[in-house]
Design an enzyme around this catalytic site. Structure first.
Site, PDB file in Angstrom:
ATOM      1  CB  CYS A   1      -0.935  -0.010   1.200  1.00 55.56           C
ATOM      2  SG  CYS A   1      -1.742  -1.607   1.448  1.00 55.56           S
TER       3      CYS A   1
ATOM      4  CG  HIS B   1      -3.875   2.566   1.298  1.00 61.16           C
ATOM      5  ND1 HIS B   1      -4.120   1.903   0.120  1.00 61.16           N
ATOM      6  CD2 HIS B   1      -4.074   1.649   2.297  1.00 61.16           C
ATOM      7  CE1 HIS B   1      -4.437   0.642   0.391  1.00 61.16           C
ATOM      8  NE2 HIS B   1      -4.417   0.467   1.691  1.00 61.16           N
TER       9      HIS B   1
ATOM     10  CG  ASN C   1      -7.118  -1.957   0.365  1.00 59.78           C
ATOM     11  OD1 ASN C   1      -6.258  -1.742  -0.476  1.00 59.78           O
ATOM     12  ND2 ASN C   1      -6.843  -2.057   1.660  1.00 59.78           N
TER      13      ASN C   1
END
Length: 337
Positions: A118, A254, A284
């Site tokens: 990430c 993120h 995500n």
């Protein structure tokens, strides 16, 4: 401590996702409270899933091809290609080298992979910019992508409904411009098991043939605590030390989930800072959330304003970046394949 880099411009960003959509309301293993409880916490309504014929290389290659064409770049004059992924096409060789051939780039090129999740976007920009500067190179292609759906167990409600697939391409050029980019970084290896695919095969640590060793595992409570406590502190530190408090217009964190992003927004506390989001539609997407979020919100991004990008997660790793986009920076429409 923060790091500064000048002379490098982001010339364009493209992002690609699979056409196949998965709606989380159909997921059967949520337990008590079902989809409503999950959606209230995560804000993730749906995500994109790569079919068996779509790989990380497929997604980033599609983004790269469109971006190169849009910029009218000569493929033979691209000096370096870097792929950041946790789901390469092969364990070895590096997928970036395979992409050199598939994209028909110059053979006299630097090509390698980086294993990062990430925090990939700021890390990738810093690595690429550093090499362009130090080696006096002109153009670089940074590819970032993951197909985590391929390593999520469908029965695991802590991972499968959350993670989606995506790839991106970022074009960087050594232009000798004076405008700086600002970075800071953080790594806490003690928490490495909080997000992990425990496949030890190549290290020789385990002889287990259990396929579950290749499934992503997530300790959600630990990740949440790390994200809402450590990340805002590092972001605030970069804002203060860059002395750009009043010039930062946008924040692209993120896209872990709704609760984490909203807590970070609350703790940063800058009223004029516009937080861009994409988790509801795409989930995500790991290392690709920042460029993907910029692409799907491109109509809201006005040029010559500073942007704060924050990547955080697997590692535990944090990387932050403050940069600006010029009027001629190309943000392509979302690519679906």
């Amino acid at each position: 401590m923060i790091s500064e880099i000048k002379n490098i411009e982001i010339k364009g960003i493209a992002a690609a996702v699979p056409k196949l959509k998965y709606y989380n309301i159909k997921y059967p293993f949520f337990g008590d409270g079902g989809f409503k409880k999950f959606y209230k916490f995560t804000g993730i309504k749906k995500k994109r899933i790569a079919s068996k014929d779509i790989y990380t290389s497929t997604l980033v290659k599609s983004a790269a091809e469109k971006l190169i064409k849009k910029l009218n770049w000569d493929k033979k004059k691209i000096d370096i290609i870097i792929l950041i992924t946790q789901t390469p096409d092969f364990q070895t060789p590096a997928t970036a080298i395979k992409l050199q051939d598939e994209l028909k780039l110059n053979k006299k090129i630097i090509a390698f992979d980086i294993n990062l999740g990430c925090s990939a976007f700021p890390y990738g920009i810093s690595v690429m910019s550093g090499l362009l500067n130090s080696l006096n190179l002109k153009r670089g292609l940074l590819l970032i992508g993951d197909t985590l759906s391929k390593v999520c167990n469908y029965n695991d409600r802590s991972t499968f409904p959350i993670f989606g697939d995506a790839g991106s391409a970022i074009a960087l050029e050594n232009t000798k411009c004076k405008k700086k980019m600002y970075f800071n970084f953080f790594s806490d290896g003690k928490s490495f098991e909080d997000i992990i695919i425990p496949s030890y095969g190549l290290s020789g640590r385990s002889t287990s043939k259990n396929k579950n060793n290749f499934n992503l595992r997530l300790k959600g409570a630990n990740v949440y605590s790390f994200a809402v406590n450590d990340v805002p502190k590092l972001m605030t530190d970069l804002i203060i030390k860059s002395k750009l408090n009043d010039k930062i217009k946008y924040c692209v964190p993120h896209q872990a989930n709704k609760m984490i992003v909203e807590q970070i927004e609350k703790k940063i506390g800058l009223k004029n800072l516009v937080f861009l989001k994409s988790y509801e539609e795409f989930g995500n997407t790991s290392n690709t959330t920042i460029p993907l979020t910029m692409v799907v919100n491109k109509n809201f991004l006005k040029s010559n304003n500073y942007i704060l990008a924050s990547g955080f997660g697997v590692g535990s790793s944090i990387s932050n970046l403050i940069f600006s986009l010029k009027k001629n920076t190309k943000l392509l429409n979302l690519i679906e394949i």
